[in-house]
Design a protein around this motif. Structure first.
Motif, PDB file in Angstrom:
ATOM      1  N   LEU A  66       0.868  -1.170   0.000  1.00 19.97           N
ATOM      2  CA  LEU A  66       0.000   0.000   0.000  1.00 19.97           C
ATOM      3  C   LEU A  66       0.910   1.226   0.000  1.00 19.97           C
ATOM      4  O   LEU A  66       2.138   1.086  -0.020  1.00 19.97           O
ATOM      5  N   ASN A  67       0.305   2.395  -0.004  1.00 15.40           N
ATOM      6  CA  ASN A  67       1.117   3.596   0.172  1.00 15.40           C
ATOM      7  C   ASN A  67       0.470   4.437   1.263  1.00 15.40           C
ATOM      8  O   ASN A  67      -0.558   5.076   1.045  1.00 15.40           O
ATOM      9  N   SER A  68       1.076   4.396   2.449  1.00 21.80           N
ATOM     10  CA  SER A  68       0.473   5.080   3.596  1.00 21.80           C
ATOM     11  C   SER A  68       0.609   6.597   3.453  1.00 21.80           C
ATOM     12  O   SER A  68      -0.134   7.333   4.087  1.00 21.80           O
ATOM     13  N   PRO A  74      -9.591  12.845  11.210  1.00 22.64           N
ATOM     14  CA  PRO A  74      -8.254  12.365  10.839  1.00 22.64           C
ATOM     15  C   PRO A  74      -8.311  10.869  10.525  1.00 22.64           C
ATOM     16  O   PRO A  74      -8.997  10.121  11.221  1.00 22.64           O
ATOM     17  N   ILE A  75      -7.632  10.465   9.473  1.00 25.47           N
ATOM     18  CA  ILE A  75      -7.601   9.050   9.092  1.00 25.47           C
ATOM     19  C   ILE A  75      -6.145   8.586   9.090  1.00 25.47           C
ATOM     20  O   ILE A  75      -5.305   9.190   8.421  1.00 25.47           O
ATOM     21  N   SER A  76      -5.862   7.533   9.893  1.00 24.88           N
ATOM     22  CA  SER A  76      -4.517   6.939   9.900  1.00 24.88           C
ATOM     23  C   SER A  76      -4.587   5.627   9.137  1.00 24.88           C
ATOM     24  O   SER A  76      -5.530   4.864   9.304  1.00 24.88           O
ATOM     25  N   PHE A  77      -3.565   5.380   8.342  1.00 27.30           N
ATOM     26  CA  PHE A  77      -3.606   4.237   7.423  1.00 27.30           C
ATOM     27  C   PHE A  77      -2.231   3.581   7.373  1.00 27.30           C
ATOM     28  O   PHE A  77      -1.247   4.245   7.047  1.00 27.30           O
ATOM     29  N   GLU A  78      -2.172   2.306   7.763  1.00 22.79           N
ATOM     30  CA  GLU A  78      -0.886   1.583   7.741  1.00 22.79           C
ATOM     31  C   GLU A  78      -1.145   0.128   7.356  1.00 22.79           C
ATOM     32  O   GLU A  78      -2.282  -0.334   7.425  1.00 22.79           O
ATOM     33  N   ASN A  79      -0.084  -0.585   7.028  1.00 21.72           N
ATOM     34  CA  ASN A  79      -0.286  -1.989   6.691  1.00 21.72           C
ATOM     35  C   ASN A  79      -0.618  -2.792   7.947  1.00 21.72           C
ATOM     36  O   ASN A  79      -0.293  -2.411   9.067  1.00 21.72           O
ATOM     37  N   ASP A  80      -1.316  -3.912   7.732  1.00 25.84           N
ATOM     38  CA  ASP A  80      -1.900  -4.625   8.872  1.00 25.84           C
ATOM     39  C   ASP A  80      -0.866  -5.175   9.854  1.00 25.84           C
ATOM     40  O   ASP A  80      -1.112  -5.169  11.073  1.00 25.84           O
ATOM     41  N   ALA A  81       0.290  -5.617   9.367  1.00 29.57           N
ATOM     42  CA  ALA A  81       1.293  -6.157  10.299  1.00 29.57           C
ATOM     43  C   ALA A  81       1.899  -5.040  11.149  1.00 29.57           C
ATOM     44  O   ALA A  81       2.173  -5.224  12.344  1.00 29.57           O
ATOM     45  N   LYS A  86       9.443   3.863  18.482  1.00 30.59           N
ATOM     46  CA  LYS A  86       8.568   4.273  17.371  1.00 30.59           C
ATOM     47  C   LYS A  86       8.365   3.129  16.389  1.00 30.59           C
ATOM     48  O   LYS A  86       9.230   2.274  16.251  1.00 30.59           O
ATOM     49  N   LEU A  87       7.234   3.189  15.685  1.00 24.53           N
ATOM     50  CA  LEU A  87       7.050   2.251  14.583  1.00 24.53           C
ATOM     51  C   LEU A  87       7.975   2.633  13.438  1.00 24.53           C
ATOM     52  O   LEU A  87       8.128   3.814  13.128  1.00 24.53           O
ATOM     53  N   LEU A  88       8.555   1.621  12.810  1.00 16.75           N
ATOM     54  CA  LEU A  88       9.340   1.872  11.613  1.00 16.75           C
ATOM     55  C   LEU A  88       8.435   1.572  10.414  1.00 16.75           C
ATOM     56  O   LEU A  88       8.120   0.419  10.141  1.00 16.75           O
ATOM     57  N   THR A  89       7.940   2.630   9.777  1.00 18.29           N
ATOM     58  CA  THR A  89       6.975   2.417   8.698  1.00 18.29           C
ATOM     59  C   THR A  89       7.639   2.422   7.322  1.00 18.29           C
ATOM     60  O   THR A  89       7.095   1.860   6.381  1.00 18.29           O
ATOM     61  N   ILE A 140      -7.911  -3.994  16.920  1.00 17.36           N
ATOM     62  CA  ILE A 140      -7.179  -3.259  17.958  1.00 17.36           C
ATOM     63  C   ILE A 140      -6.004  -2.518  17.320  1.00 17.36           C
ATOM     64  O   ILE A 140      -5.698  -1.371  17.671  1.00 17.36           O
ATOM     65  N   GLY A 141      -5.368  -3.173  16.347  1.00 18.48           N
ATOM     66  CA  GLY A 141      -4.257  -2.534  15.648  1.00 18.48           C
ATOM     67  C   GLY A 141      -4.712  -1.281  14.912  1.00 18.48           C
ATOM     68  O   GLY A 141      -4.064  -0.233  14.975  1.00 18.48           O
ATOM     69  N   ALA A 142      -5.841  -1.388  14.224  1.00 16.43           N
ATOM     70  CA  ALA A 142      -6.351  -0.221  13.496  1.00 16.43           C
ATOM     71  C   ALA A 142      -6.672   0.912  14.462  1.00 16.43           C
ATOM     72  O   ALA A 142      -6.339   2.077  14.212  1.00 16.43           O
TER      73      ALA A 142
END
Ligand code: ADP
Ligand code: ZN
Length: 303
Positions: A74-76, A106-113, A150-153, A293-295
């Motif tokens: 995807l492209n976050s 606000p919408i946050s969007f990341e890959n599921d893992a 921090k998350l490494l995205t 929960i992740g979302a």
């Protein structure tokens, strides 16, 4: 304060209303129907969200935001679903813009893992860790990387696509074109494929584990080989990120002790000496609803 979590998957999209302590106040799900245009699926999601919050007596203005987890690539940054193999009709779809037609939030969007890793930090096995890797061994293999608090995205939200680490370059060809990828050799799909070839009939990964545990020697050898492959990938992650812990989830991790004992044993022999060898290796705490929960974590947790 409340967040809406949306977990888009190959078979269904889960939608939930989640408070700031991680309690799911209400949830629903929509079957992922590939014959329906993604824009229309988003219309249905939006309707489901509105029904869900209304039923709880909550208004859109009470929401902090919407968190969305989806399969990669995807492209976050641009908010696009790019090329997930199991959502072919969603390729190059502007998911975040499509959602914005319905919400001024606000919408946050990341890959599921990546989202699942943040969930383990928020409420799960990695709450006290500043450096950890979450690995899901399921239909494929993926990871979410949390480092230095921090998350490494990555640049586009696709960091952690570890399923295509090459573990055995002399192995057979993976869908990605390389040979001997980690998920080609050690995912649930891979276990079922190899066990089926061994017995000459359809065998699930669960049945393969059961046969190995019951003393079937060829199956035990096969499963030991799989665990060794899982260990090899884990050593690579440990040596790359120097984490305090690895958190392992996904359907295949349900087998429990045999997998964890084998991976700990491999890591204790082959990870960076000495610090990597004692890395904690623990099961994911969130199994059911981990995606939701992740979302929601993408809204409730800074990352
Ligand atoms: P998904 O890949 O859709 O996220 P899962 O995380 O449940 O779904 O992973 C599905 C894979 O895990 C399948 O290959 C399945 O055979 C395997 N699996 C699920 N449950 C078990 C179990 N209890 N033991 C072994 N393998 C399992
Ligand atoms: Zn591959």
């Amino acid at each position: 304060s409340y967040a809406v979590g949306i977990d888009i998957g190959g078979t269904k999209t889960a939608i939930g209303l989640i408070d700031s302590s991680g309690v799911i106040l209400a949830k629903t799900s929509l079957p992922t129907d590939l014959s329906i245009k993604p824009d229309e699926m988003v219309d249905r999601m939006a309707e489901a969200v509105k029904d869900l919050i209304t039923a709880q007596g909550i208004q859109e203005s009470d929401l902090l935001g919407i968190g969305v987890g989806a399969p990669g690539p995807l492209n976050s940054k641009t908010g696009y679903i790019v090329k997930p193999p199991n959502l072919p009709t969603w390729w190059d779809f502007p998911l975040v813009d499509s959602l914005r037609r319905h919400f001024e939030l606000p919408i946050s969007f990341e890959n599921d893992a990546t989202a699942a890793a943040l969930a383990e930090k928020w409420l799960g096995a990695a709450q006290d860790a500043e450096h950890f890797v979450f690995i899901t061994v399921s239909t494929g293999i993926g990871a979410g990387i949390y480092t230095h608090g921090k998350l490494l995205t990555g640049a586009t939200g696709n960091a952690g696509d570890v399923g295509h680490f090459v573990i055995d370059a002399s192995g057979d060809q993976c869908v990605c074109g390389q040979h001997g990828c980690w998920e080609y050799l050690a995912s649930g799909t891979a276990i079922a494929r190899q066990a089926s070839a061994l017995l000459g009939r359809e065998v699930s990964s669960k049945e393969a584990f059961d046969l190995a545990a019951a003393g079937d020697v060829p199956m035990k050898d096969l499963i030991d080989g799989i665990f060794r492959y899982i260990g090899i990938g884990c050593v690579t992650l440990i040596n790359t990120f120097d984490p305090e812990m690895l958190v392992i989830g996904g359907g295949v991790s349900q087998v429990g002790a045999p997998l964890f004992d084998a991976v700990k044993d491999y890591v204790s022999q082959y990870a960076l000496n000495p610090s990597g060898r004692t890395t904690a290796i623990v099961p994911a705490a969130l199994q059911q609803d981990a995606g939701l929960i992740g979302a929601a974590a993408l809204v409730h947790m800074p990352y």
